[in-house]
Design an enzyme around this catalytic site. Structure first.
Site, PDB file in Angstrom:
ATOM      1  N   GLU A  31      -0.034  -0.198  -5.333  1.00 41.36           N
ATOM      2  CA  GLU A  31      -1.038   0.868  -5.422  1.00 41.36           C
ATOM      3  C   GLU A  31      -0.355   2.174  -5.833  1.00 41.36           C
ATOM      4  O   GLU A  31      -0.863   3.265  -5.580  1.00 41.36           O
ATOM      5  CB  GLU A  31      -1.775   1.030  -4.082  1.00 41.36           C
ATOM      6  CG  GLU A  31      -2.492  -0.225  -3.655  1.00 41.36           C
ATOM      7  CD  GLU A  31      -3.606   0.030  -2.644  1.00 41.36           C
ATOM      8  OE1 GLU A  31      -4.239   1.100  -2.689  1.00 41.36           O
ATOM      9  OE2 GLU A  31      -3.818  -0.846  -1.801  1.00 41.36           O
ATOM     10  N   TRP A  32       0.772   2.038  -6.435  1.00 43.21           N
ATOM     11  CA  TRP A  32       1.626   3.168  -6.809  1.00 43.21           C
ATOM     12  C   TRP A  32       0.878   4.221  -7.652  1.00 43.21           C
ATOM     13  O   TRP A  32       0.817   5.398  -7.254  1.00 43.21           O
ATOM     14  CB  TRP A  32       2.828   2.541  -7.516  1.00 43.21           C
ATOM     15  CG  TRP A  32       3.914   3.397  -8.035  1.00 43.21           C
ATOM     16  CD1 TRP A  32       4.023   4.756  -7.976  1.00 43.21           C
ATOM     17  CD2 TRP A  32       5.086   2.915  -8.716  1.00 43.21           C
ATOM     18  NE1 TRP A  32       5.178   5.152  -8.582  1.00 43.21           N
ATOM     19  CE2 TRP A  32       5.850   4.053  -9.040  1.00 43.21           C
ATOM     20  CE3 TRP A  32       5.551   1.655  -9.079  1.00 43.21           C
ATOM     21  CZ2 TRP A  32       7.063   3.947  -9.731  1.00 43.21           C
ATOM     22  CZ3 TRP A  32       6.750   1.560  -9.754  1.00 43.21           C
ATOM     23  CH2 TRP A  32       7.504   2.689 -10.077  1.00 43.21           C
ATOM     24  N   PRO A  33       0.253   3.847  -8.769  1.00 39.40           N
ATOM     25  CA  PRO A  33      -0.412   4.904  -9.553  1.00 39.40           C
ATOM     26  C   PRO A  33      -1.564   5.576  -8.815  1.00 39.40           C
ATOM     27  O   PRO A  33      -1.782   6.793  -8.969  1.00 39.40           O
ATOM     28  CB  PRO A  33      -0.931   4.181 -10.802  1.00 39.40           C
ATOM     29  CG  PRO A  33      -0.762   2.729 -10.572  1.00 39.40           C
ATOM     30  CD  PRO A  33       0.209   2.539  -9.453  1.00 39.40           C
ATOM     31  N   LEU A  34      -2.275   4.831  -7.975  1.00 44.23           N
ATOM     32  CA  LEU A  34      -3.394   5.427  -7.233  1.00 44.23           C
ATOM     33  C   LEU A  34      -2.916   6.590  -6.364  1.00 44.23           C
ATOM     34  O   LEU A  34      -3.529   7.656  -6.321  1.00 44.23           O
ATOM     35  CB  LEU A  34      -4.063   4.347  -6.374  1.00 44.23           C
ATOM     36  CG  LEU A  34      -4.959   4.781  -5.224  1.00 44.23           C
ATOM     37  CD1 LEU A  34      -6.128   5.611  -5.710  1.00 44.23           C
ATOM     38  CD2 LEU A  34      -5.471   3.557  -4.476  1.00 44.23           C
ATOM     39  N   TYR A  35      -1.796   6.402  -5.676  1.00 41.12           N
ATOM     40  CA  TYR A  35      -1.286   7.451  -4.788  1.00 41.12           C
ATOM     41  C   TYR A  35      -0.576   8.559  -5.554  1.00 41.12           C
ATOM     42  O   TYR A  35      -0.378   9.648  -5.049  1.00 41.12           O
ATOM     43  CB  TYR A  35      -0.357   6.841  -3.727  1.00 41.12           C
ATOM     44  CG  TYR A  35      -1.134   6.077  -2.688  1.00 41.12           C
ATOM     45  CD1 TYR A  35      -1.665   6.733  -1.573  1.00 41.12           C
ATOM     46  CD2 TYR A  35      -1.384   4.720  -2.831  1.00 41.12           C
ATOM     47  CE1 TYR A  35      -2.404   6.039  -0.626  1.00 41.12           C
ATOM     48  CE2 TYR A  35      -2.121   4.016  -1.886  1.00 41.12           C
ATOM     49  CZ  TYR A  35      -2.635   4.686  -0.790  1.00 41.12           C
ATOM     50  OH  TYR A  35      -3.381   4.014   0.147  1.00 41.12           O
ATOM     51  N   ASP A  37     -10.684   2.955  -3.338  1.00 38.55           N
ATOM     52  CA  ASP A  37     -11.130   1.657  -2.811  1.00 38.55           C
ATOM     53  C   ASP A  37     -12.569   1.338  -3.220  1.00 38.55           C
ATOM     54  O   ASP A  37     -13.454   2.189  -3.137  1.00 38.55           O
ATOM     55  CB  ASP A  37     -11.077   1.676  -1.280  1.00 38.55           C
ATOM     56  CG  ASP A  37      -9.656   1.777  -0.775  1.00 38.55           C
ATOM     57  OD1 ASP A  37      -8.721   1.863  -1.595  1.00 38.55           O
ATOM     58  OD2 ASP A  37      -9.484   1.773   0.461  1.00 38.55           O
ATOM     59  N   ASP A  68       0.838  -1.198   0.000  1.00 43.25           N
ATOM     60  CA  ASP A  68       0.000   0.000   0.000  1.00 43.25           C
ATOM     61  C   ASP A  68       0.878   1.256   0.000  1.00 43.25           C
ATOM     62  O   ASP A  68       2.104   1.166   0.184  1.00 43.25           O
ATOM     63  CB  ASP A  68      -0.921  -0.054   1.234  1.00 43.25           C
ATOM     64  CG  ASP A  68      -2.243   0.643   0.984  1.00 43.25           C
ATOM     65  OD1 ASP A  68      -2.307   1.510   0.104  1.00 43.25           O
ATOM     66  OD2 ASP A  68      -3.219   0.310   1.686  1.00 43.25           O
TER      67      ASP A  68
HETATM   68  C1  GLA Z   1      -6.002   1.336   1.397  1.00 47.97           C
HETATM   69  C2  GLA Z   1      -6.120   0.341   0.251  1.00 47.97           C
HETATM   70  C3  GLA Z   1      -7.198  -0.679   0.555  1.00 47.97           C
HETATM   71  C4  GLA Z   1      -6.877  -1.389   1.853  1.00 47.97           C
HETATM   72  C5  GLA Z   1      -6.713  -0.372   2.976  1.00 47.97           C
HETATM   73  C6  GLA Z   1      -6.199  -1.019   4.228  1.00 47.97           C
HETATM   74  O1  GLA Z   1      -7.138   2.133   1.520  1.00 47.97           O
HETATM   75  O2  GLA Z   1      -6.402   1.011  -0.951  1.00 47.97           O
HETATM   76  O3  GLA Z   1      -7.318  -1.610  -0.511  1.00 47.97           O
HETATM   77  O4  GLA Z   1      -5.714  -2.156   1.680  1.00 47.97           O
HETATM   78  O5  GLA Z   1      -5.781   0.644   2.610  1.00 47.97           O
HETATM   79  O6  GLA Z   1      -5.947  -0.098   5.236  1.00 47.97           O
END
Ligand code: GLA
Length: 427
Positions: free
Chosen positions: A207-211, A235, A174
């Site tokens: 989740e690199w591109p999302l952040y 999410d 994450d």
């Molecule tokens: C982020 C991620 C979710 C989950 C939560 C856990 O929001 O995007 O998929 O892993 O963290 O805290």
């Protein structure tokens, strides 16, 4: 659903169109950017991930059956085998956030919460492996996980080694609590290299591109070199609005994200929430159909102890799973949006295609939609003829069609009709 077909008047000469479009298809199918070279996720990862359904429930006294604990994962492992999930392809049983103790151990290593995971992760991994399944775990590139447990910054090599020693098979990494974009990018890369150095095969879920997206356009060519899949969007939750938002985002950004996906590296639109509380039957069909079209990892987040036979059948539908897992590994895209109807398509191996017709309407009854078959699959899907099977919402052989014919279909509000289009077999 009522489907009819009709032949229309003579159109362009199919044979010449076929040759040209076939050439275009071959050129367009050339492999894209280089993938993370760990030999994993050659088709999208399939499994179960605890987050959407069980969140950060750590109160095992009050809720012993739904807290994040060794017992929960052992029960899911048992059911994945006994109830046909493993045979359907769901192999990775994945732990999300909140498995850790609040502090590292005296040597500075991550440790599981001793009350909720009394045998530690290594023993859980042994159990999961004894069932023929694989174990996924979760950590964070920053100072803390999103729920405030220890982050991995400064410990990438040590944490990778810990996961390898525990015989973990997948890491969801994450991106919370990063101090800068450089920290984010360097951290994701360093953890990828650290996992690689352990010598263990560990799928790397990022989740690199999302952040990154709020600040900077992600470099997907680079991300693909380090990650086996990557989240682009926020999410998922157990609601139709959430699924719709993900689909809208994916269609809007398809020119950027579709071509980068392929064997070894996939866009991850987040978990399947089928079998929970928030989606109607038609909406669950839409999620399954579109996740197959998008070549998405199929990571269910539901309670396998309490799931309806209908949701189970949908999640275990072998024809739909075969589309998701198609070996050509090309992600599908939205072909057109016409009023309340969207048509999506995905090229498959053996010159087959999958087509999803989505009804966006949220009022009234089923909508009729008539589609020219020549408009599908870059004009080659049904050229000069094809055999069409409807896979969802129910399986139905629709038969033989010529290129110049149309397909009439009816789609329920918020639902999707998923079709498979194949070349006729020569007899
Ligand atoms: C982020 C991620 C979710 C989950 C939560 C856990 O929001 O995007 O998929 O892993 O963290 O805290």
């Amino acid at each position: 659903m009522v489907v009819t077909r009709s032949l229309m008047g003579a159109g362009p000469q199919p044979s010449c169109m076929l040759a040209l479009s076939f050439l275009a298809l071959v050129l367009w199918s050339a492999p894209g950017a280089r993938a993370l070279d760990n030999g994993l996720s050659l088709t999208p990862t399939m499994g179960w991930l605890h987050w959407e359904r069980f969140l950060c429930n750590v109160d095992c006294e009050a809720e012993p059956d739904s807290c994040v604990s060794e017992q929960l994962f052992m029960q899911m492992a048992d059911l994945m085998v006994s109830d046909g999930w493993k045979d359907a392809g769901y192999q990775y049983l994945c732990i999300d956030d909140c498995w850790m103790a609040h502090t590292r151990d005296v040597k500075g290593n991550l440790q599981a919460d001793p009350q909720r995971f009394p045998g530690g992760i290594r023993r859980l991994a042994n159990y999961v492996h004894s069932k023929g399944l694989k174990l996924g775990i979760y950590a964070d590139v920053g100072r803390k996980t999103c729920e405030g447990y220890p982050g991995s910054v400064g410990h990438y090599d040590a944490d990778a080694k810990t996961f390898a020693d525990w015989e973990v098979d997948l890491l969801k990494f994450d991106g919370c609590y990063c101090d800068s974009l450089k920290h984010l990018a360097d951290g994701y890369k360093q953890m990828s290299l650290a996992l690689n150095r352990t010598g263990r095969s560990i799928v790397y879920s990022c989740e690199w591109p999302l952040y990154m997206l709020p600040f900077h356009q992600p470099n997907y060519t680079e991300i693909r070199q380090y990650c086996n899949h990557w989240r682009n969007f926020g999410d998922i939750s157990d609601s139709w609005q959430s699924v719709k938002n993900i689909l809208d985002w994916s269609a809007l950004h398809q020119d950027t994200i579709v071509d980068v996906a392929g064997p070894g590296g996939w866009n991850d639109p987040d978990m399947l929430v089928i079998g929970n509380f928030g989606l109607s039957w038609d909406q669950q069909v839409t999620q399954m159909a579109l996740w197959a079209i998008m070549a998405a990892p199929l990571l269910m987040s539901n309670d396998l102890r309490h799931i309806s036979p209908q949701a189970k059948a949908l999640l275990q539908d072998k024809d739909v799973i075969a589309i998701n897992q198609d070996p050509l590994g090309k992600q599908g895209y939205r072909l057109r949006k016409q009023g309340d109807i969207e048509v999506w398509e995905r090229p498959l191996a053996s010159l087959s295609w999958a087509v999803a017709i989505r009804n966006l309407k949220e009022i009234g009854g089923p909508s009729p939609y008539t589609m020219s078959l020549a408009s599908l699959g870059r004009a080659v899907a049904c050229n000069p003829a094809c055999v069409i099977t409807q896979l969802l919402p129910v399986k139905e052989e629709l038969g033989f069609f010529e290129w110049i014919s149309v397909l009439k279909t009816r789609i329920n509000p918020t639902g999707t009709v998923l079709l498979q289009i194949k070349k006729p077999t020569l007899s």
